[in-house]
Design an enzyme around this catalytic site. Structure first.
Site, PDB file in Angstrom:
ATOM      1  N   GLU A   1       0.817  -1.214   0.000  1.00 44.60           N
ATOM      2  CA  GLU A   1       0.000   0.000   0.000  1.00 44.60           C
ATOM      3  C   GLU A   1       0.855   1.271   0.000  1.00 44.60           C
ATOM      4  O   GLU A   1       0.388   2.344   0.381  1.00 44.60           O
ATOM      5  CB  GLU A   1      -0.938  -0.015   1.204  1.00 44.60           C
ATOM      6  CG  GLU A   1      -1.922  -1.171   1.181  1.00 44.60           C
ATOM      7  CD  GLU A   1      -2.765  -1.235   2.439  1.00 44.60           C
ATOM      8  OE1 GLU A   1      -3.683  -0.408   2.570  1.00 44.60           O
ATOM      9  OE2 GLU A   1      -2.490  -2.100   3.290  1.00 44.60           O
TER      10      GLU A   1
ATOM     11  N   LYS B   1      -6.813  -9.525  10.375  1.00 44.20           N
ATOM     12  CA  LYS B   1      -8.262  -9.760  10.290  1.00 44.20           C
ATOM     13  C   LYS B   1      -8.712 -10.980  11.085  1.00 44.20           C
ATOM     14  O   LYS B   1      -9.886 -11.087  11.450  1.00 44.20           O
ATOM     15  CB  LYS B   1      -8.669  -9.893   8.818  1.00 44.20           C
ATOM     16  CG  LYS B   1      -8.479  -8.626   8.008  1.00 44.20           C
ATOM     17  CD  LYS B   1      -8.827  -8.838   6.548  1.00 44.20           C
ATOM     18  CE  LYS B   1      -8.744  -7.539   5.758  1.00 44.20           C
ATOM     19  NZ  LYS B   1      -7.386  -6.956   5.737  1.00 44.20           N
TER      20      LYS B   1
ATOM     21  N   SER C   1      -6.675  -1.767   1.738  1.00 45.55           N
ATOM     22  CA  SER C   1      -6.923  -1.129   0.443  1.00 45.55           C
ATOM     23  C   SER C   1      -7.337  -2.133  -0.619  1.00 45.55           C
ATOM     24  O   SER C   1      -7.097  -1.931  -1.813  1.00 45.55           O
ATOM     25  CB  SER C   1      -5.685  -0.351  -0.029  1.00 45.55           C
ATOM     26  OG  SER C   1      -5.366   0.666   0.888  1.00 45.55           O
ATOM     27  N   SER C   2      -7.937  -3.241  -0.192  1.00 49.06           N
ATOM     28  CA  SER C   2      -8.421  -4.298  -1.087  1.00 49.06           C
ATOM     29  C   SER C   2      -7.299  -4.973  -1.866  1.00 49.06           C
ATOM     30  O   SER C   2      -7.546  -5.621  -2.880  1.00 49.06           O
ATOM     31  CB  SER C   2      -9.481  -3.747  -2.056  1.00 49.06           C
ATOM     32  OG  SER C   2     -10.580  -3.225  -1.354  1.00 49.06           O
TER      33      SER C   2
ATOM     34  N   GLU D   1     -13.555 -15.304   4.020  1.00 49.62           N
ATOM     35  CA  GLU D   1     -14.796 -14.881   4.675  1.00 49.62           C
ATOM     36  C   GLU D   1     -15.995 -15.204   3.804  1.00 49.62           C
ATOM     37  O   GLU D   1     -15.975 -14.963   2.589  1.00 49.62           O
ATOM     38  CB  GLU D   1     -14.767 -13.375   4.944  1.00 49.62           C
ATOM     39  CG  GLU D   1     -13.628 -12.939   5.846  1.00 49.62           C
ATOM     40  CD  GLU D   1     -13.508 -11.434   5.941  1.00 49.62           C
ATOM     41  OE1 GLU D   1     -12.776 -10.966   6.832  1.00 49.62           O
ATOM     42  OE2 GLU D   1     -14.128 -10.720   5.121  1.00 49.62           O
TER      43      GLU D   1
ATOM     44  N   SER E   1     -24.884 -11.068   2.729  1.00 45.58           N
ATOM     45  CA  SER E   1     -25.840 -10.275   1.964  1.00 45.58           C
ATOM     46  C   SER E   1     -26.345  -9.140   2.845  1.00 45.58           C
ATOM     47  O   SER E   1     -27.040  -9.356   3.839  1.00 45.58           O
ATOM     48  CB  SER E   1     -27.017 -11.155   1.509  1.00 45.58           C
ATOM     49  OG  SER E   1     -27.957 -10.390   0.783  1.00 45.58           O
TER      50      SER E   1
ATOM     51  N   ARG F   1     -26.220  -4.432   3.308  1.00 47.76           N
ATOM     52  CA  ARG F   1     -25.701  -3.119   2.939  1.00 47.76           C
ATOM     53  C   ARG F   1     -24.409  -2.844   3.708  1.00 47.76           C
ATOM     54  O   ARG F   1     -24.282  -3.231   4.862  1.00 47.76           O
ATOM     55  CB  ARG F   1     -26.751  -2.055   3.265  1.00 47.76           C
ATOM     56  CG  ARG F   1     -28.025  -2.207   2.448  1.00 47.76           C
ATOM     57  CD  ARG F   1     -29.196  -1.445   3.067  1.00 47.76           C
ATOM     58  NE  ARG F   1     -28.919  -0.009   3.184  1.00 47.76           N
ATOM     59  CZ  ARG F   1     -29.728   0.856   3.797  1.00 47.76           C
ATOM     60  NH1 ARG F   1     -30.856   0.413   4.369  1.00 47.76           N
ATOM     61  NH2 ARG F   1     -29.425   2.144   3.852  1.00 47.76           N
TER      62      ARG F   1
ATOM     63  N   ASN G   1     -10.426  -0.336  10.834  1.00 47.46           N
ATOM     64  CA  ASN G   1      -9.220   0.141  10.171  1.00 47.46           C
ATOM     65  C   ASN G   1      -8.657   1.269  11.016  1.00 47.46           C
ATOM     66  O   ASN G   1      -9.253   2.342  11.111  1.00 47.46           O
ATOM     67  CB  ASN G   1      -9.556   0.628   8.756  1.00 47.46           C
ATOM     68  CG  ASN G   1      -8.331   0.853   7.897  1.00 47.46           C
ATOM     69  OD1 ASN G   1      -7.321   1.354   8.381  1.00 47.46           O
ATOM     70  ND2 ASN G   1      -8.421   0.488   6.631  1.00 47.46           N
TER      71      ASN G   1
ATOM     72  N   SER H   1     -11.577  10.273   0.761  1.00 47.18           N
ATOM     73  CA  SER H   1     -11.712   9.002   1.467  1.00 47.18           C
ATOM     74  C   SER H   1     -12.934   9.037   2.379  1.00 47.18           C
ATOM     75  O   SER H   1     -13.405  10.101   2.791  1.00 47.18           O
ATOM     76  CB  SER H   1     -10.453   8.716   2.296  1.00 47.18           C
ATOM     77  OG  SER H   1      -9.327   8.544   1.470  1.00 47.18           O
TER      78      SER H   1
END
Length: 379
Positions: free
Chosen positions: A26, A154, A206-207, A236, A240, A242, A338, A347
């Site tokens: 990153e 994680k 950051s994916s 993971e 389902s 939001r 995070n 951001s």
């Protein structure tokens, strides 16, 4: 006016070292974060000294020009190593920057009052840098050693959250030893999760290295891709619901942590199946933040309370962004915390505070104030 970082006679203003770059994947994201902070920080109030960390680990004085570290050039910014190295020294209680160059004596670059560590990922956000700053008795913005380490991993993050009574989704962890010893056993274990699943490096952000997998045949390549970033992998089950986020800011003194209005990320159609790296940092039209999120009042209250619980559960300080899933059954499932979220003006963390009445420049000021007020050593 910001001082010349080479001056050994800084003014009486608090001297802030803005630290960015680093050894993780990153690196460029950290540079972009620094660009936003360097542009917005109140230079009339603080002496600002940018220090970049190259990918090889060298520290050096960096340009104060935000343009050099932004994405506006069209390419990902990079800190390059140079002929002179700077180090933070706490020897004899001095708390100063010291420059080292070949064939010359060490040179003091002046005092350091506080470090703003804008590093993302391992070797910066994971407690390693925080431990070094603690050893040097230097104040810094953000979470301490343990909170940073837990917030980076994680796996252990979920263990701590579950112990605090927060709902976490189903997951499996694959260590380096387990994968090397029996990948088939690992694949069998992970196949028990409901698809789709998200395969992630356990200690990255950051994916980076994340793959959305919809069937068992995609697991092995996804795990190998995640292992390029971290030998420890977490898988993971997709939930389902939001995606709801809350920005948390440490309270003053003995006050409880402060929470922003919750925000919701919506990924627009156009090539992004989920909120990936491109959607976060490159494609500005890929995602939209709604803040405050359209939630029932009781859910808004509850998600803010849970964000504070998560912040306290890991022992966070300064700032954090806490992410939840709000399911069709009305359950709030925590995804992650995070402890050094993306911090560019666009951001989610600064945006949520701006929507909650705390603009970006004032948010930076508040974080520095909290760090200056925090005592060093055990707390």
């Amino acid at each position: 006016m910001t001082i010349d970082p080479a001056s050994s006679q800084p003014s009486g203003k608090p001297r802030v070292v803005v630290l960015f770059g680093g050894r993780s994947s990153e690196h460029s994201v950290s540079c972009v974060t620094a660009a936003g902070v360097l542009e917005a920080i109140d230079h009339s109030k603080y002496d600002v000294v940018p220090v970049g960390i190259a990918r090889n680990g060298q520290w050096s004085l960096a340009s104060v020009d935000p343009e050099q570290w932004s994405l506006r050039s069209g390419s990902l910014p990079e800190v390059e190593s140079g002929p002179e190295t700077v180090v933070l020294s706490g020897e004899g209680g001095s708390r100063e920057l010291v420059a080292h160059a070949p064939d010359s004596l060490p040179k003091s670059m002046g005092r350091v009052d506080v470090v703003l560590p804008l590093l993302h990922g391992p070797f910066g956000e994971d407690g390693t840098l925080q431990g070094m700053l603690e050893m040097a008795d230097i104040r810094y913005v953000g979470a301490g050693v343990l909170a940073s380490a837990v917030g980076m991993d994680k796996h252990y993050m979920k263990v701590v959250f579950a112990a605090a009574g927060l709902a976490v989704g189903p997951y499996e962890v694959i260590t380096d030893r387990q994968w090397n010893r029996s990948p088939e056993e690992c694949l069998s274990r992970v196949s028990g999760l409901a698809f789709p699943v998200f395969v992630k490096p356990a200690r990255a952000g950051s994916s980076m290295g994340i793959t959305r997998v919809t069937e068992a045949s995609g697991l092995r390549p996804a795990i190998e891709a995640a292992r390029e970033h971290d030998p420890k992998v977490i898988v993971e089950a997709g939930i389902s619901g939001r995606e709801i986020e809350v920005a948390v800011l440490q309270g003053r003194g003995n006050e409880d942590p402060r929470t922003s209005q919750p925000g919701e990320i919506a990924v627009r159609d156009g090539g992004h199946d989920w909120y990936d790296f491109e959607a976060k940092y490159v494609d500005g039209a890929a995602a939209e933040l709604s803040c405050p999120a359209d939630l029932p009042d009781d859910v808004t209250t509850r998600v803010r309370e849970l964000a504070g619980v998560a912040f306290d559960a890991v022992g966070a300080e300064g700032l954090s962004r806490v992410d939840f899933f709000y399911t069709v059954d009305g359950e709030l499932v925590i995804n992650e915390i995070n402890t050094m979220p993306g911090f560019t003006p666009i951001s989610m963390y600064p945006q949520m505070w701006a929507k909650s009445g705390l603009p970006y420049t004032e948010l930076i000021d508040e974080l520095i104030t909290l760090a200056l007020e925090r005592r060093t050593g055990l707390r």
